[in-house]
Design an enzyme around this catalytic site. Structure first.
Site, PDB file in Angstrom:
ATOM      1  N   LEU A  33       0.927  -1.206   0.065  1.00  0.00           N
ATOM      2  CA  LEU A  33       0.062  -0.104  -0.005  1.00  0.00           C
ATOM      3  C   LEU A  33       0.781   1.256  -0.013  1.00  0.00           C
ATOM      4  O   LEU A  33       0.444   2.283   0.536  1.00  0.00           O
ATOM      5  CB  LEU A  33      -1.087  -0.043   1.154  1.00  0.00           C
ATOM      6  CG  LEU A  33      -2.158  -1.479   1.291  1.00  0.00           C
ATOM      7  CD1 LEU A  33      -2.943  -1.022   2.421  1.00  0.00           C
ATOM      8  CD2 LEU A  33      -2.784  -1.268  -0.160  1.00  0.00           C
ATOM      9  N   ALA A  73       3.830  -5.884  -8.557  1.00  0.00           N
ATOM     10  CA  ALA A  73       4.219  -4.653  -7.355  1.00  0.00           C
ATOM     11  C   ALA A  73       5.674  -4.317  -8.052  1.00  0.00           C
ATOM     12  O   ALA A  73       6.580  -5.121  -8.547  1.00  0.00           O
ATOM     13  CB  ALA A  73       4.516  -5.500  -5.975  1.00  0.00           C
ATOM     14  N   SER A 116       8.453  -3.557 -18.768  1.00  0.00           N
ATOM     15  CA  SER A 116       8.219  -2.057 -19.435  1.00  0.00           C
ATOM     16  C   SER A 116       8.811  -2.042 -20.846  1.00  0.00           C
ATOM     17  O   SER A 116      10.054  -1.659 -20.780  1.00  0.00           O
ATOM     18  CB  SER A 116       8.313  -0.882 -18.408  1.00  0.00           C
ATOM     19  OG  SER A 116       8.479   0.328 -19.151  1.00  0.00           O
ATOM     20  N   TYR A 141      15.536   2.299 -13.441  1.00  0.00           N
ATOM     21  CA  TYR A 141      14.159   1.660 -13.562  1.00  0.00           C
ATOM     22  C   TYR A 141      14.224   0.831 -14.875  1.00  0.00           C
ATOM     23  O   TYR A 141      13.881  -0.580 -14.497  1.00  0.00           O
ATOM     24  CB  TYR A 141      13.023   2.575 -13.760  1.00  0.00           C
ATOM     25  CG  TYR A 141      11.694   2.113 -13.912  1.00  0.00           C
ATOM     26  CD1 TYR A 141      11.036   1.338 -13.016  1.00  0.00           C
ATOM     27  CD2 TYR A 141      11.137   2.048 -15.160  1.00  0.00           C
ATOM     28  CE1 TYR A 141       9.691   0.778 -13.186  1.00  0.00           C
ATOM     29  CE2 TYR A 141      10.104   1.496 -15.490  1.00  0.00           C
ATOM     30  CZ  TYR A 141       9.414   0.897 -14.455  1.00  0.00           C
ATOM     31  OH  TYR A 141       8.051   0.295 -14.700  1.00  0.00           O
ATOM     32  N   ILE A 183      -0.878  11.199 -19.104  1.00  0.00           N
ATOM     33  CA  ILE A 183      -2.413  11.406 -19.281  1.00  0.00           C
ATOM     34  C   ILE A 183      -3.024  11.907 -18.133  1.00  0.00           C
ATOM     35  O   ILE A 183      -3.912  12.910 -17.845  1.00  0.00           O
ATOM     36  CB  ILE A 183      -3.065  10.141 -19.894  1.00  0.00           C
ATOM     37  CG1 ILE A 183      -2.582  10.113 -21.420  1.00  0.00           C
ATOM     38  CG2 ILE A 183      -4.633  10.223 -20.016  1.00  0.00           C
ATOM     39  CD1 ILE A 183      -3.102   8.770 -22.061  1.00  0.00           C
ATOM     40  N   ARG A 206       4.689   8.883 -27.682  1.00  0.00           N
ATOM     41  CA  ARG A 206       4.403   7.547 -26.715  1.00  0.00           C
ATOM     42  C   ARG A 206       3.426   6.946 -27.207  1.00  0.00           C
ATOM     43  O   ARG A 206       2.573   7.339 -28.311  1.00  0.00           O
ATOM     44  CB  ARG A 206       4.130   8.221 -25.335  1.00  0.00           C
ATOM     45  CG  ARG A 206       5.134   8.968 -24.591  1.00  0.00           C
ATOM     46  CD  ARG A 206       6.146   8.370 -24.434  1.00  0.00           C
ATOM     47  NE  ARG A 206       7.317   8.946 -23.582  1.00  0.00           N
ATOM     48  CZ  ARG A 206       8.373   9.691 -24.280  1.00  0.00           C
ATOM     49  NH1 ARG A 206       8.587   9.463 -25.523  1.00  0.00           N
ATOM     50  NH2 ARG A 206       9.341  10.300 -23.578  1.00  0.00           N
TER      51      ARG A 206
HETATM   52  N1  LIG Z   1       1.813   2.250 -15.642  1.00  0.00           N
HETATM   53  C1  LIG Z   1       2.544   1.882 -17.039  1.00  0.00           C
HETATM   54  O1  LIG Z   1       2.338   2.829 -17.797  1.00  0.00           O
HETATM   55  C2  LIG Z   1       3.391   0.966 -17.040  1.00  0.00           C
HETATM   56  C3  LIG Z   1       4.039   0.672 -17.960  1.00  0.00           C
HETATM   57  C4  LIG Z   1       4.954  -0.466 -18.191  1.00  0.00           C
HETATM   58  C5  LIG Z   1       5.200  -1.360 -16.777  1.00  0.00           C
HETATM   59  N2  LIG Z   1       4.226  -1.098 -15.710  1.00  0.00           N
HETATM   60  C6  LIG Z   1       4.692  -2.102 -14.570  1.00  0.00           C
HETATM   61  O2  LIG Z   1       3.089  -2.390 -14.185  1.00  0.00           O
HETATM   62  C7  LIG Z   1       3.115  -2.734 -12.731  1.00  0.00           C
HETATM   63  C8  LIG Z   1       2.065  -1.817 -12.126  1.00  0.00           C
HETATM   64  O3  LIG Z   1       2.360  -0.522 -12.290  1.00  0.00           O
HETATM   65  P1  LIG Z   1       1.112   0.626 -12.098  1.00  0.00           P
HETATM   66  O4  LIG Z   1       1.180   1.609 -13.088  1.00  0.00           O
HETATM   67  O5  LIG Z   1      -0.210  -0.174 -11.833  1.00  0.00           O
HETATM   68  O6  LIG Z   1       1.728   1.245 -10.730  1.00  0.00           O
HETATM   69  P2  LIG Z   1       1.088   1.312  -9.244  1.00  0.00           P
HETATM   70  O7  LIG Z   1       2.228   2.232  -8.592  1.00  0.00           O
HETATM   71  O8  LIG Z   1      -0.288   1.934  -9.262  1.00  0.00           O
HETATM   72  O9  LIG Z   1       1.292  -0.162  -8.702  1.00  0.00           O
HETATM   73  C9  LIG Z   1       1.983  -0.905  -8.047  1.00  0.00           C
HETATM   74  C10 LIG Z   1       1.724  -1.280  -6.906  1.00  0.00           C
HETATM   75  O10 LIG Z   1       2.675  -2.079  -6.303  1.00  0.00           O
HETATM   76  C11 LIG Z   1       2.727  -1.551  -4.631  1.00  0.00           C
HETATM   77  N3  LIG Z   1       4.084  -1.927  -4.346  1.00  0.00           N
HETATM   78  C12 LIG Z   1       4.999  -1.131  -4.772  1.00  0.00           C
HETATM   79  N4  LIG Z   1       6.335  -1.463  -3.820  1.00  0.00           N
HETATM   80  C13 LIG Z   1       5.941  -2.801  -3.171  1.00  0.00           C
HETATM   81  C14 LIG Z   1       6.623  -3.560  -2.466  1.00  0.00           C
HETATM   82  N5  LIG Z   1       7.821  -3.446  -2.438  1.00  0.00           N
HETATM   83  N6  LIG Z   1       5.981  -4.673  -2.039  1.00  0.00           N
HETATM   84  C15 LIG Z   1       4.481  -4.815  -2.226  1.00  0.00           C
HETATM   85  N7  LIG Z   1       3.729  -3.721  -2.908  1.00  0.00           N
HETATM   86  C16 LIG Z   1       4.485  -3.035  -3.407  1.00  0.00           C
HETATM   87  C17 LIG Z   1       2.216  -0.208  -4.741  1.00  0.00           C
HETATM   88  O11 LIG Z   1       1.635   0.024  -3.516  1.00  0.00           O
HETATM   89  C18 LIG Z   1       1.208  -0.308  -5.643  1.00  0.00           C
HETATM   90  O12 LIG Z   1      -0.116  -0.625  -5.502  1.00  0.00           O
HETATM   91  C19 LIG Z   1       4.623  -2.254 -12.247  1.00  0.00           C
HETATM   92  O13 LIG Z   1       5.475  -3.386 -12.387  1.00  0.00           O
HETATM   93  C20 LIG Z   1       5.011  -1.227 -13.485  1.00  0.00           C
HETATM   94  O14 LIG Z   1       6.481  -1.336 -13.573  1.00  0.00           O
HETATM   95  C21 LIG Z   1       3.508   0.066 -15.687  1.00  0.00           C
END
Ligand SMILES: NC(=O)c1ccc[n+]([C@@H]2O[C@H](COP(=O)([O-])OP(=O)(O)OC[C@H]3O[C@@H](n4cnc5c(N)ncnc54)[C@H](O)[C@@H]3O)[C@@H](O)[C@H]2O)c1
Length: 310
Positions: A33, A73, A116, A141, A183, A206
């Site tokens: 969280l 996560a 990603s 990252y 966005i 993008r």
């Molecule tokens: N949003 C994008 O455009 C995008 C693009 C490429 C990859 N991703 C990947 O998708 C995944 C989800 O991304 P998102 O945009 O939903 O981000 P987000 O931050 O909304 O979700 C990540 C979740 O992981 C939890 N978290 C973070 N560190 C943690 C830990 N150490 N232990 C347990 N929980 C932990 C956070 O509380 C959060 O709920 C990630 O792995 C991100 O790298 C996202």
């Protein structure tokens, strides 16, 4: 199936939880969280508030026999990965490794990993980045995601996996902070009438993919795509200027954006070729950007409190 989903209280993860539960799966979520919210979470999901690096993870695996581990996560803030690279590596590389070790030891049948495409390919050409392209991550990252992918593949001999390389994901519940928040950041700035700042010329492009399409890919990955790395993008480039224009039109904003110097390390063109996802998962994006933007704008209009300052 009995599914463990990490990061399930976050933006993308919570939408996948909704879909998996709707499809009749049992879902356990691990989320610390730090960024996710309980309010995002489907009431039928079991939430364990825990860091993915916590040794208590072993007990979670011992108590439930998971068929699938879906790992979302992560530390997703690119700028934080630059200022605190060790924290980023600890969560995104070691956190993934710990889950892989337990998944293999406890007989998990499938590991799905959220990678990603936007952060690991670097500059992209007209055809869009393909999975076989040389990786040129330009931030800690991106390096962390590329390293975690290598571990996932290394474990793949005894732990079938699918790696999904997302483009820039957008949609309801996205936090304006983070990897691909442009966005949500624009919507936030428009709805709160703060005025919008574009970094650089705004001609950088993008590849925006709607979260509902990303969910479909995660559904398909439960059944297929074993031991493959697949781009989840649209191969459609949208410039930041064009994005601003569309959002301003949809929101009835007439104000011109301000321009600020480009941020270092930002790439000019990002687009992913999803041909392999179609071939191996039967997946292709089905939500058009303008339609997706309308829905996202409407979501945030109705929940202004969901927007936190960027
Ligand atoms: N949003 C994008 O455009 C995008 C693009 C490429 C990859 N991703 C990947 O998708 C995944 C989800 O991304 P998102 O945009 O939903 O981000 P987000 O931050 O909304 O979700 C990540 C979740 O992981 C939890 N978290 C973070 N560190 C943690 C830990 N150490 N232990 C347990 N929980 C932990 C956070 O509380 C959060 O709920 C990630 O792995 C991100 O790298 C996202």
């Amino acid at each position: 199936m009995n599914i463990l989903l990490t990061g399930g209280a976050g933006f993308i993860g919570s939408h996948i939880v909704d879909a998996y539960i709707a499809d009749g799966h049992d879902v356990t979520v691990i989320d610390d969280l730090s960024k996710g919210k309980k309010s995002n979470l489907h009431p039928a999901a079991r939430l364990i508030v825990m860091d993915v690096r916590d040794p208590g993870l072993e007990d979670v695996f011992t108590a439930s026999r998971f068929d699938v581990v879906n790992h979302h996560a992560a530390q997703i803030d690119v700028r934080r990965s630059v200022t605190e690279p060790s924290v980023d590596a600890s969560i995104n590389i070691l956190g993934t490794l710990g889950l892989l070790v337990r998944s293999r030891a406890h007989g998990v049948k499938k590991f799905i990993f959220a990678s990603s495409g936007g952060a690991i390919y670097g500059e992209c050409g007209d055809q869009g980045a393909s999975e076989g392209d040389l990786l040129r991550p330009e931030s800690p990252y991106g390096v962390g995601k590329a390293s975690a992918e290598l571990y996932v593949r290394l474990f793949g001999e005894r732990l079938p996996y699918t790696i999904l390389r997302y483009a820039n994901v957008y949609g309801p519940r996205q936090n304006p902070r983070g990897e691909a928040g442009v966005i949500t950041v624009f919507i936030d700035q428009m709805l709160t009438r703060q005025g919008t700042t574009i970094y650089g010329t705004g001609e950088q492009t993008r590849d925006f993919v709607h979260v509902a399409d990303v969910v479909d890919a995660n559904r398909a990955a439960l059944r297929g795509g074993n031991n493959l790395t697949l781009n989840i993008g649209t191969r459609v480039e949208t410039s930041v200027n064009a994005l601003y224009k569309t959002l301003a039109r949809l929101d009835g904003v007439s104000q011109k954006p301000k321009y600020a110097p480009a941020r270092s390390g930002e790439i000019e063109r990002s687009l992913l070729n999803p041909a392999n996802a179609l071939r191996h998962l039967g997946w292709h994006p089905t939500r058009y950007l303008e339609q997706g933007l309308k829905g996202t704008l409407e979501y945030f209009r109705q929940r202004k409190e969901a927007l936190v300052p960027a």
